[in-house]
Design an enzyme around this catalytic site. Structure first.
Site, PDB file in Angstrom:
ATOM      1  N   HIS A   1       4.851  -5.180  10.166  1.00 18.38           N
ATOM      2  CA  HIS A   1       5.432  -4.515  11.349  1.00 18.38           C
ATOM      3  C   HIS A   1       5.700  -5.516  12.471  1.00 18.38           C
ATOM      4  CE1 HIS A   1       4.791  -0.172  10.408  1.00 18.38           C
ATOM      5  NE2 HIS A   1       3.802  -0.632   9.660  1.00 18.38           N
TER       6      HIS A   1
ATOM      7  N   ASP B   1      -0.087  -4.005   6.105  1.00 20.23           N
ATOM      8  CA  ASP B   1      -0.743  -3.474   7.308  1.00 20.23           C
ATOM      9  C   ASP B   1      -2.187  -3.957   7.415  1.00 20.23           C
ATOM     10  OD1 ASP B   1       1.557  -2.214   7.991  1.00 20.23           O
ATOM     11  OD2 ASP B   1       0.822  -0.165   7.733  1.00 20.23           O
TER      12      ASP B   1
ATOM     13  N   ASP C   1       6.060   4.317   4.807  1.00 19.55           N
ATOM     14  CA  ASP C   1       6.897   3.322   5.505  1.00 19.55           C
ATOM     15  C   ASP C   1       6.835   1.958   4.812  1.00 19.55           C
ATOM     16  OD1 ASP C   1       4.202   3.181   6.445  1.00 19.55           O
ATOM     17  OD2 ASP C   1       4.838   2.053   8.204  1.00 19.55           O
ATOM     18  N   HIS C   2       6.056   1.863   3.734  1.00 18.27           N
ATOM     19  CA  HIS C   2       6.027   0.648   2.911  1.00 18.27           C
ATOM     20  C   HIS C   2       6.499   0.932   1.475  1.00 18.27           C
ATOM     21  CE1 HIS C   2       3.753  -1.832   5.862  1.00 18.27           C
ATOM     22  NE2 HIS C   2       3.507  -0.611   6.322  1.00 18.27           N
TER      23      HIS C   2
ATOM     24  N   HIS D   1       0.833  -1.203   0.000  1.00 16.40           N
ATOM     25  CA  HIS D   1       0.000   0.000   0.000  1.00 16.40           C
ATOM     26  C   HIS D   1       0.863   1.248   0.000  1.00 16.40           C
ATOM     27  CE1 HIS D   1       0.808  -0.589   4.273  1.00 16.40           C
ATOM     28  NE2 HIS D   1       0.328   0.610   4.553  1.00 16.40           N
TER      29      HIS D   1
ATOM     30  N   HIS E   1       1.355   3.929   1.958  1.00 19.91           N
ATOM     31  CA  HIS E   1       2.017   4.603   3.080  1.00 19.91           C
ATOM     32  C   HIS E   1       3.531   4.531   2.911  1.00 19.91           C
ATOM     33  CE1 HIS E   1      -1.811   4.058   5.750  1.00 19.91           C
ATOM     34  NE2 HIS E   1      -1.888   5.111   4.959  1.00 19.91           N
TER      35      HIS E   1
ATOM     36  N   HIS F   1      -7.410  -0.709   5.540  1.00 21.72           N
ATOM     37  CA  HIS F   1      -6.318   0.131   6.050  1.00 21.72           C
ATOM     38  C   HIS F   1      -6.121   1.302   5.085  1.00 21.72           C
ATOM     39  CE1 HIS F   1      -2.634   1.159   8.137  1.00 21.72           C
ATOM     40  NE2 HIS F   1      -1.979   1.139   6.981  1.00 21.72           N
TER      41      HIS F   1
HETATM   42 ZN   LIG Z   1       0.052   1.630   6.489  1.00 23.53          ZN
END
Ligand SMILES: [Zn+2]
Length: 347
Positions: free
Chosen positions: A251, A213, A136-137, A132, A134, A189
């Protein structure tokens, strides 16, 4: 100067809210606040989010020069899956066909860490799979395209994944270097969140699911861009896979998730046993991934919305188990999620 200080502090506070607390500050089932909405938009739709990600990455590298957790690879014949601990609690996964010396990487938001691993292994990086948008991905996508010209970047056609070259839809197959991934659309998410299911059969291995996530060990993602009913359907897509399917989450949240699970269903020996195991692992900073679908169905309260003990713990009495509807399960999930958003680990 004053403007930049104020803007910086406001942005920092807002993004902190987005990253760590999400909607948890709002009351039950209430709409997200205006501040949250603005900050989430800035984080997820603009390069402000990217700069913030790079800031967090730099801080995490200073704090954890060797990664936030100690990881080890899992090997099945010519298949090798290596978790890479990045940022403060994210995992990327390098999936390798060691016979062909080809690798695919899932959610490589620290491009330098992935580049170093690929070089060390002497393998060819053939594709990026993004669960996805975001940062941090997805925050490594552009840099990896520059490092490896022509590298295909897979991700949802509807999620606004940065650097996307190969949009995917539910049911698509991705074949790279003898590795075959099945795309499952799992919104909730984010609107276009997907998970990737690696076919283990060619390697006499169980299938592997890279769940981003959507699903964590003992937990699930926040519903930033969907409601609980949407999230429930997405979680059920995963929980309906064979019990031996291997779960690789985005995570390292296991300890906090299980501490929360214990407050919901404290008499559950599966939760207590997994929590004991997790506490031991985390004392030595050892990674807790992977898990399996079968194990998650035992100790993950977010996959047990049909269970009377879970429903009662969130204030929803279940008089007739046979009468449990999807609407009821979605209500249980919404309560579970909101309570988790407000949950704080006591120290
Ligand atoms: Zn996320």
């Amino acid at each position: 100067m004053f403007f930049y200080v104020v803007a910086g502090v406001t942005m920092g506070l807002g993004l902190y809210c987005v990253i760590t607390r999400g909607r948890g500050r709002s009351s039950r089932r209430s709409r997200p606040s205006l501040l949250f909405t603005v900050m989430y938009w800035l984080y997820s739709k603009t390069h402000v989010g990217y700069w913030y990600h790079r800031h967090l990455l730099t801080k995490a590298r200073e704090k954890y020069p060797d990664g936030h957790s100690v990881t080890s690879a899992v090997t099945f014949g010519d298949l090798k899956i290596q978790p890479v601990a990045i940022v403060s609690d994210n995992y990327s996964y390098v999936v390798m066909n060691t016979k062909r010396r080809i690798a695919v990487v899932v959610d490589p938001s620290d491009p330098e860490a992935v580049q170093a691993y690929v070089k060390q292994e002497g393998i060819q990086l053939a594709a990026v799979l993004t669960t996805h948008k975001h940062w941090d991905h997805s925050g490594g996508n552009h840099a990896l395209k520059r490092m490896f010209p022509g590298l295909p970047i897979y991700g949802s056609a509807t999620d606004g994944v940065p650097g996307l070259t190969n949009p995917v839809l539910d049911g698509d197959m991705i074949q790279v270097g003898g590795l075959e991934f099945h795309v499952m659309s799992t919104p909730g998410h984010t609107v276009g969140h997907v998970v990737y299911q690696l076919d283990g059969a060619p390697f006499q291995a169980p299938d592997s699911l890279f769940t981003g996530d959507l699903l964590f060990i003992g937990g699930c993602g926040r519903t930033f861009e969907g409601d609980a009913a949407t999230m429930l359907k997405s979680l059920e897509k995963v929980s309906s896979q064979p019990d031996n399917t291997i779960i690789w989450p985005g995570h390292e949240y296991t300890l906090e998730n299980l501490l929360y699970g214990e407050t919901i269903d404290g008499d559950n020996e599966n939760i207590r046993e997994k929590l004991r195991w997790t506490k031991d692992r985390r004392k030595a900073r050892m990674a807790t991934c992977p898990s399996t679908v079968g194990d998650e169905k035992q100790h993950n309260v977010f996959l047990r919305t049909r269970d009377p003990a879970v429903a009662e713990a969130v204030g929803m009495a279940t008089r007739r188990l046979t009468g449990v509807t999807e609407e009821f399960q979605a209500s249980v999930l919404a309560e579970l999620r909101e309570m988790k958003d407000k949950f704080k680990v006591s120290t």
